[in-house]
Enzyme design. Structure first.
Site, short mmCIF file in Angstrom:
data_model
loop_
_atom_site.label_atom_id
_atom_site.label_comp_id
_atom_site.label_asym_id
_atom_site.label_seq_id
_atom_site.Cartn_x
_atom_site.Cartn_y
_atom_site.Cartn_z
N ASN A 266 50.40 81.52 -18.35
CA ASN A 266 50.35 82.40 -19.36
C ASN A 266 50.34 83.31 -18.38
O ASN A 266 50.61 83.64 -17.45
CB ASN A 266 49.42 82.05 -19.47
CG ASN A 266 47.58 81.50 -18.34
OD1 ASN A 266 48.15 82.53 -18.00
ND2 ASN A 266 47.11 81.02 -18.44
N ARG A 267 50.10 84.93 -19.22
CA ARG A 267 49.97 86.23 -18.81
C ARG A 267 49.11 85.82 -17.63
O ARG A 267 49.43 87.57 -16.46
CB ARG A 267 49.37 87.08 -20.48
CG ARG A 267 49.67 88.34 -20.14
CD ARG A 267 48.83 88.89 -21.39
NE ARG A 267 49.40 88.87 -22.37
CZ ARG A 267 50.27 89.65 -23.59
NH1 ARG A 267 50.81 90.93 -22.46
NH2 ARG A 267 49.91 89.07 -24.48
N PHE A 268 47.67 85.84 -18.35
CA PHE A 268 47.02 86.12 -16.95
C PHE A 268 46.91 85.66 -16.22
O PHE A 268 47.55 86.70 -14.75
CB PHE A 268 45.56 85.27 -17.53
CG PHE A 268 44.01 85.61 -16.38
CD1 PHE A 268 43.50 86.69 -16.24
CD2 PHE A 268 43.80 84.33 -15.29
CE1 PHE A 268 42.89 86.87 -15.06
CE2 PHE A 268 43.57 84.74 -14.93
CZ PHE A 268 43.03 85.92 -14.21
N GLU A 269 48.38 84.82 -15.78
CA GLU A 269 48.43 83.63 -14.49
C GLU A 269 49.16 84.90 -13.99
O GLU A 269 49.42 84.77 -12.58
CB GLU A 269 48.49 82.01 -14.56
CG GLU A 269 47.41 81.22 -14.71
CD GLU A 269 47.94 80.02 -15.59
OE1 GLU A 269 47.29 78.93 -15.46
OE2 GLU A 269 49.57 80.11 -15.56
N ASP B 291 49.33 72.07 -21.23
CA ASP B 291 50.60 70.56 -20.63
C ASP B 291 51.48 70.58 -21.67
O ASP B 291 52.56 69.95 -22.07
CB ASP B 291 49.50 69.76 -20.72
CG ASP B 291 48.72 70.16 -19.27
OD1 ASP B 291 49.26 70.40 -18.76
OD2 ASP B 291 47.11 69.58 -19.85
#
Length: 463
Positions: free
Chosen positions: A191-194, A260
């Site tokens: 995701n964006r944060f990761e 998931d």
């Protein structure tokens, strides 16, 4: 049926549902009055569960503790027809358990019980032996990394190398800062944060997203890098250009497990030879289903099809229509047809049918059904467009598409008060009439037919 191997961290999700209307006298914290408890499969097991819901065969590989939670966990997996022969028991750890506390449908706290130590050498060897044994049998691999100790750097790279050697699609849901761990994977789904955390980049523009995905592709040799952007959908590269596939979700109740769902649906889509763009659209639709529910929810193929195909609220699959009509006391009228090139005769017929009762349901032959009935050159108008046109008529309350040659299954399930057919059925058996209280024959309107319109168009073109 596609066979998928899922490797990763297994998590038991436990939910306490209730209401909170006061603070504790012992400390300034809310008191939950528990009304319901539930358990779900989480982590890599939720990926496996999503795949089962999408009609795949799943082999799950991971570790549980030698405890009651672990035994219940494996029983739950077996109940979902998930192959558990790759799940090992580690006597040195507990089964990872996440307890979520929900008050008035809002999560107010989470309690985690876990050990994140790396696996010992024997467990790693046994896991790898199982994966090596299964690799030729399966179609694709998913690595579901929750950073709980199963997928260390060495094991992750060994699995990716093994999958590539056998030309298997391998997708990774990553965790942590070091993405070299996932080098040479087919696809990863941060995701964006990761991704910001891993690449030390602020992803707040078209240019920064494109740069980040290029780094994944060039530095880490990820064949199909993408990033999930929450309410902004999914971004990926196509021939070096950034493409954004927008989200479909209308209402968001709980994002638990949405990642998931995305990786499960992407895997199956790509294995069915979809383009990456189409696979992302499918994954977005699946995610839209699950975020509209509470808990680690699942998306069925029928629910995804509804999201993808429904361009009008009157267009429903049979299951949803039956649910909608469950407590109905009004008179139901049912008719069916191909309704290819909708014309005045059709509209007049449907208006008369609606006048016979309160709710008019139109069964619509799918494209495949029309083709079988009328030949390879039909339909002229796609089922999606035909359904939308019918649903746009004020006299039509619901449209349900059917794949069979006849609507017998629809009629049997709906049991309408009145079954309406064209007057050309005079002195003929009306299919499904035994499941309706009454059968009525009605004129379409003299001089109107789809065949006549097609012939007129041909003559005009020839002139």
């Amino acid at each position: 049926m596609k066979k998928i191997l899922v490797v990763g961290d297994l998590i038991a999700d436990y939910y306490l549902w209730g209401k909170s209307e006061r603070l504790s006298p012992e400390a300034p914290v809310p008191v939950l009055e528990v009304k319901k408890e539930s358990k779900n499969l989480g982590g890599a097991a939720n990926v496996a569960n999503n795949l089962i819901s999408l009609k795949a065969k799943v082999f799950l590989c991971g570790v549980v503790g030698d405890d009651l939670e672990g035994k219940h966990f494996i029983s739950a997996l077996k109940a979902r027809n998930i192959d558990t022969s790759g799940i090992l028991t580690d006597k040195t750890r507990c089964t990872t358990l996440k307890t979520r506390i929900i008050a008035q449908n809002q999560q107010i706290a989470r309690v985690d019980k876990e050990i994140k130590d790396p696996l010992n050498a024997d467990l790693r060897k046994n896991l790898l032996d199982f994966i090596t044994e299964k690799i030729q049998e399966i179609d694709g691999v998913i690595l579901s990394d929750y950073n709980k100790g199963v997928l260390d750097f060495e094991l992750t790279q060994t699995i990716i190398t093994l999958a590539n050697k056998h030309h298997k699609l391998i997708l990774c849901d990553p965790k942590g800062k070091d993405y070299s761990k996932y080098s040479h994977a087919s696809l990863i789904t941060p995701n964006r944060f990761e991704l910001e955390h891993a690449l030390h980049l602020k992803l707040d523009s078209h240019a920064s997203l494109s740069k980040a995905l290029q780094i994944l592709k060039e530095t880490y040799q990820i064949a199909m890098p993408l990033v999930t952007l929450s309410e902004q959908g999914i971004a990926f590269l196509e021939q070096g250009e950034l493409v954004n596939c927008p989200t479909i979700a209308k209402e968001v109740y709980d994002v638990t497990g949405a990642g998931d769902t995305v990786i499960a649906s992407l895997t199956l889509s790509l294995l069915e030879s979809m383009s990456l763009k189409d696979a992302c659209e499918f994954a977005n639709a699946a995610a839209a289903v699950v975020v509209g529910k509470m808990g680690s929810a699942l998306a069925s193929l029928e629910e995804i099809a509804l999201i993808l195909n429904q361009t009008h609220p009157k267009i429903l699959p049979l299951e949803k229509l039956l649910e909608t009509l469950e407590h109905n006391q009004q008179k139901i009228v049912f008719t069916n047809g191909c309704f290819d090139l909708l014309h005045k005769g059709h509209a007049s017929y449907l208006q008369k049918a609606k006048a016979l009762g309160d709710i008019l349901i139109v069964g619509l032959n799918s494209d495949a059904s029309v083709k079988r009935l009328k030949g390879d050159k039909r339909p002229i108008v796609s089922e999606k467009d035909r359904a939308f046109l019918l649903a746009s008529l004020s006299c039509v309350d619901y449209v349900v598409v059917f794949e069979e040659d006849t609507p017998i299954q629809l009629i049997q399930a709906l049991k309408p008060d009145i079954l309406v057919k064209g007057a050309d059925y005079l002195n003929k058996e009306v299919i499904g009439s035994e499941f309706a209280k009454e059968t009525r024959l009605m004129e379409f309107g003299e001089g109107y037919s789809t065949s006549a319109i097609i012939e007129k168009i041909k003559r005009t073109c020839n002139d």
